[in-house]
Design a protein around this motif. Structure first.
Motif, PDB file in Angstrom:
ATOM      1  N   THR A 164     131.327  -8.971 -54.148  1.00 38.41           N
ATOM      2  CA  THR A 164     131.521  -9.057 -52.700  1.00 38.41           C
ATOM      3  C   THR A 164     130.324  -8.474 -51.961  1.00 38.41           C
ATOM      4  OG1 THR A 164     133.923  -8.903 -52.927  1.00 38.41           O
ATOM      5  CG2 THR A 164     132.991  -8.331 -50.783  1.00 38.41           C
ATOM      6  N   HIS A 165     129.816  -7.337 -52.452  1.00 33.96           N
ATOM      7  CA  HIS A 165     128.669  -6.691 -51.797  1.00 33.96           C
ATOM      8  C   HIS A 165     127.418  -7.566 -51.882  1.00 33.96           C
ATOM      9  CE1 HIS A 165     126.142  -3.485 -50.287  1.00 33.96           C
ATOM     10  NE2 HIS A 165     125.340  -3.644 -51.335  1.00 33.96           N
ATOM     11  N   ILE A 166     127.159  -8.107 -53.060  1.00 32.56           N
ATOM     12  CA  ILE A 166     125.964  -8.935 -53.252  1.00 32.56           C
ATOM     13  C   ILE A 166     126.014 -10.173 -52.364  1.00 32.56           C
ATOM     14  CG2 ILE A 166     124.739 -10.394 -54.919  1.00 32.56           C
ATOM     15  CD1 ILE A 166     125.542  -8.325 -57.070  1.00 32.56           C
ATOM     16  N   SER A 167     127.182 -10.796 -52.266  1.00 36.40           N
ATOM     17  CA  SER A 167     127.311 -12.004 -51.448  1.00 36.40           C
ATOM     18  C   SER A 167     127.128 -11.711 -49.963  1.00 36.40           C
ATOM     19  CB  SER A 167     128.672 -12.668 -51.685  1.00 36.40           C
ATOM     20  OG  SER A 167     129.722 -11.839 -51.206  1.00 36.40           O
ATOM     21  N   GLY A 168     127.355 -10.449 -49.557  1.00 33.28           N
ATOM     22  CA  GLY A 168     127.246 -10.103 -48.150  1.00 33.28           C
ATOM     23  C   GLY A 168     125.877  -9.581 -47.741  1.00 33.28           C
ATOM     24  N   LEU A 169     124.948  -9.443 -48.709  1.00 31.90           N
ATOM     25  CA  LEU A 169     123.614  -8.945 -48.394  1.00 31.90           C
ATOM     26  C   LEU A 169     122.813  -9.980 -47.603  1.00 31.90           C
ATOM     27  CD1 LEU A 169     122.591  -7.213 -51.760  1.00 31.90           C
ATOM     28  CD2 LEU A 169     123.244  -6.085 -49.631  1.00 31.90           C
ATOM     29  N   MET A 170     121.946  -9.508 -46.756  1.00 30.62           N
ATOM     30  CA  MET A 170     121.052 -10.395 -46.014  1.00 30.62           C
ATOM     31  C   MET A 170     120.010 -10.976 -46.964  1.00 30.62           C
ATOM     32  SD  MET A 170     122.273 -10.155 -42.948  1.00 30.62           S
ATOM     33  CE  MET A 170     120.987 -10.836 -41.896  1.00 30.62           C
ATOM     34  N   HIS A 171     119.421 -12.112 -46.568  1.00 33.93           N
ATOM     35  CA  HIS A 171     118.458 -12.797 -47.449  1.00 33.93           C
ATOM     36  C   HIS A 171     117.250 -11.935 -47.784  1.00 33.93           C
ATOM     37  CE1 HIS A 171     120.693 -16.480 -47.358  1.00 33.93           C
ATOM     38  NE2 HIS A 171     120.625 -16.562 -46.029  1.00 33.93           N
ATOM     39  N   ASP A 172     116.862 -11.050 -46.861  1.00 34.15           N
ATOM     40  CA  ASP A 172     115.662 -10.258 -47.093  1.00 34.15           C
ATOM     41  C   ASP A 172     115.963  -8.916 -47.777  1.00 34.15           C
ATOM     42  OD1 ASP A 172     117.038  -9.205 -44.975  1.00 34.15           O
ATOM     43  OD2 ASP A 172     115.268  -8.813 -43.730  1.00 34.15           O
ATOM     44  N   GLU A 173     117.220  -8.696 -48.156  1.00 33.04           N
ATOM     45  CA  GLU A 173     117.586  -7.452 -48.840  1.00 33.04           C
ATOM     46  C   GLU A 173     117.486  -7.640 -50.347  1.00 33.04           C
ATOM     47  OE1 GLU A 173     120.787  -4.882 -46.727  1.00 33.04           O
ATOM     48  OE2 GLU A 173     121.431  -6.962 -46.458  1.00 33.04           O
ATOM     49  N   ASP A 174     117.007  -6.616 -51.014  1.00 24.86           N
ATOM     50  CA  ASP A 174     116.808  -6.664 -52.466  1.00 24.86           C
ATOM     51  C   ASP A 174     118.138  -6.389 -53.169  1.00 24.86           C
ATOM     52  OD1 ASP A 174     115.917  -6.613 -55.042  1.00 24.86           O
ATOM     53  OD2 ASP A 174     114.862  -4.694 -54.884  1.00 24.86           O
ATOM     54  N   SER A 175     118.617  -7.365 -53.920  1.00 29.22           N
ATOM     55  CA  SER A 175     119.900  -7.219 -54.620  1.00 29.22           C
ATOM     56  C   SER A 175     119.728  -6.949 -56.102  1.00 29.22           C
ATOM     57  CB  SER A 175     120.735  -8.491 -54.446  1.00 29.22           C
ATOM     58  OG  SER A 175     120.117  -9.587 -55.114  1.00 29.22           O
ATOM     59  N   SER A 176     118.465  -6.802 -56.545  1.00 28.31           N
ATOM     60  CA  SER A 176     118.206  -6.714 -57.988  1.00 28.31           C
ATOM     61  C   SER A 176     118.946  -5.556 -58.647  1.00 28.31           C
ATOM     62  CB  SER A 176     116.702  -6.594 -58.252  1.00 28.31           C
ATOM     63  OG  SER A 176     116.171  -5.445 -57.597  1.00 28.31           O
ATOM     64  N   GLY A 177     119.003  -4.388 -57.954  1.00 26.47           N
ATOM     65  CA  GLY A 177     119.692  -3.246 -58.544  1.00 26.47           C
ATOM     66  C   GLY A 177     121.177  -3.507 -58.729  1.00 26.47           C
ATOM     67  N   TYR A 178     121.795  -4.130 -57.723  1.00 29.93           N
ATOM     68  CA  TYR A 178     123.218  -4.446 -57.814  1.00 29.93           C
ATOM     69  C   TYR A 178     123.471  -5.584 -58.795  1.00 29.93           C
ATOM     70  CZ  TYR A 178     123.740  -1.429 -53.755  1.00 29.93           C
ATOM     71  OH  TYR A 178     123.723  -0.356 -52.908  1.00 29.93           O
ATOM     72  N   ASP A 179     122.526  -6.537 -58.876  1.00 29.18           N
ATOM     73  CA  ASP A 179     122.648  -7.614 -59.870  1.00 29.18           C
ATOM     74  C   ASP A 179     122.682  -7.036 -61.273  1.00 29.18           C
ATOM     75  OD1 ASP A 179     122.689  -9.659 -57.992  1.00 29.18           O
ATOM     76  OD2 ASP A 179     120.517  -9.900 -57.998  1.00 29.18           O
ATOM     77  N   SER A 180     121.839  -6.029 -61.521  1.00 24.40           N
ATOM     78  CA  SER A 180     121.797  -5.398 -62.847  1.00 24.40           C
ATOM     79  C   SER A 180     123.109  -4.685 -63.150  1.00 24.40           C
ATOM     80  CB  SER A 180     120.636  -4.400 -62.923  1.00 24.40           C
ATOM     81  OG  SER A 180     119.393  -5.049 -62.768  1.00 24.40           O
TER      82      SER A 180
END
Length: 317
Positions: free
Chosen positions: A43-59
């Motif tokens: 849910t958090h990853i899907s709500g991030l803005m396009h310019d926000e880095d999601s790599s840490g949460y993806d891991s």
């Protein structure tokens, strides 16, 4: 590096002001916790803005997914016919077709129909099983092991009763009252009914007529009750133990009400009864929840649901 990043590296992270940690499940209860963590990350990853880095949460998401998969693989096969029968039964019970259920839990049309049909070689994703369990207020173990469509015994009925009480208490629907006996002053009605007497040192002695009267029974903790659970009857839980023991020996569930100026009570069920011994853990879990929520801020069920939905990523309508 930030503190949040350091905590994430240890498997701990913060989302919406709530701290989470990665779960390596070793049992069904921990599996459900792991699935909740996975869902929160998604849910958090899907709500991030396009310019926000999601790599840490993806891991973190990948690591949690791997933990879940390892546990699922260790379980081996389960009777898919039981799961299939329960899905069909629960959908019908709540007045929906399987196709409508698919739409509600967000899977493609025909997914459940293909996987639950007899002799199907396809297996339902554990994520889907979890969503179905959440939707119908049950758990994965029940969905995969208990044949819910078969007429249940009184023990099974009481298991569901305790489960419903637990969930409604957790969702802040119920507000339990402390009738006392240990930490809080005991309400007079229990002494008037002869259920509890207090010794000179204020020890609350319990007098259950269904237990060995040669032994000394005392309250293990305060009696709690739900006011007017059934019309004018309060539902009370009495936790008791042997005087020389620390752990509760059992939990008596009774109805209490006033009739023409006189206090009356009747048995609902006792966990000490032979058929209901399996309910001891569920009763303790419920009582522990009631105790833990004693000093929690109170919210109405409607407000609790609105805030809960928002925290999970929803938006106010």
């Amino acid at each position: 590096m930030s503190r949040q990043f350091d905590e994430a590296m240890e498997g701990r992270f913060d989302l919406y002001g709530k701290e989470y940690r990665l779960i390596e499940p070793e049992n069904i209860e921990e599996l459900m916790q792991a699935l909740e963590v996975k869902s929160a990350l998604e849910t958090h990853i899907s709500g991030l803005m396009h310019d926000e880095d999601s790599s840490g949460y993806d891991s973190l998401l990948q690591e949690q997914t791997d933990y879940i998969r390892e546990f699922i693989d260790s379980l081996g096969e389960f009777d898919s016919s039981t799961l299939a029968g329960n899905i069909v039964f629960l959908a019908k019970k709540h007045g929906m077709r399987v196709g409508e259920l698919e739409d509600i839990i967000g899977v493609s049309a025909g997914y459940l129909s293909r996987t639950i049909k007899e002799n199907s070689k396809k297996k339902i994703s554990i994520d889907v099983v979890w969503k179905i369990a959440q939707l119908f207020g049950t758990d994965i173990k029940t969905l995969t092991e208990k044949e819910l469509w078969i007429s249940r015994s009184n023990t099974d009925l009481l298991e569901r009763f305790l489960e419903r009480l637990y969930n409604d208490t957790k969702d802040n629907f119920f507000s339990w009252e402390y009738d006392g006996g240990v930490m809080v002053m005991l309400k007079d009605r229990y002494t008037e009914m002869g259920l509890v007497t207090e010794e000179d040192d204020e020890t609350p002695v319990y007098h259950p007529n269904h237990l060995n009267q040669a032994l000394k029974w005392v309250l293990a903790a305060d009696i709690v009750s739900l006011e007017c659970f059934d019309k004018k009857k309060d539902l009370a839980i009495i936790p008791y133990k042997l005087a020389d023991k620390d752990e509760p020996a059992g939990f008596d569930f009774i109805f209490v009400w006033e009739d023409d100026g006189r206090w009356c009570w009747e048995k609902v069920f006792y966990t000490s009864d032979d058929p209901f011994g399996s309910l001891q853990d569920d009763a303790k879990q419920l009582y522990d929840l009631i105790e833990s929520s004693e000093f929690d801020a109170k919210l109405s069920p409607k407000v609790h649901q609105l805030i809960s939905d928002y925290v999970k990523g929803g938006r106010p309508e």
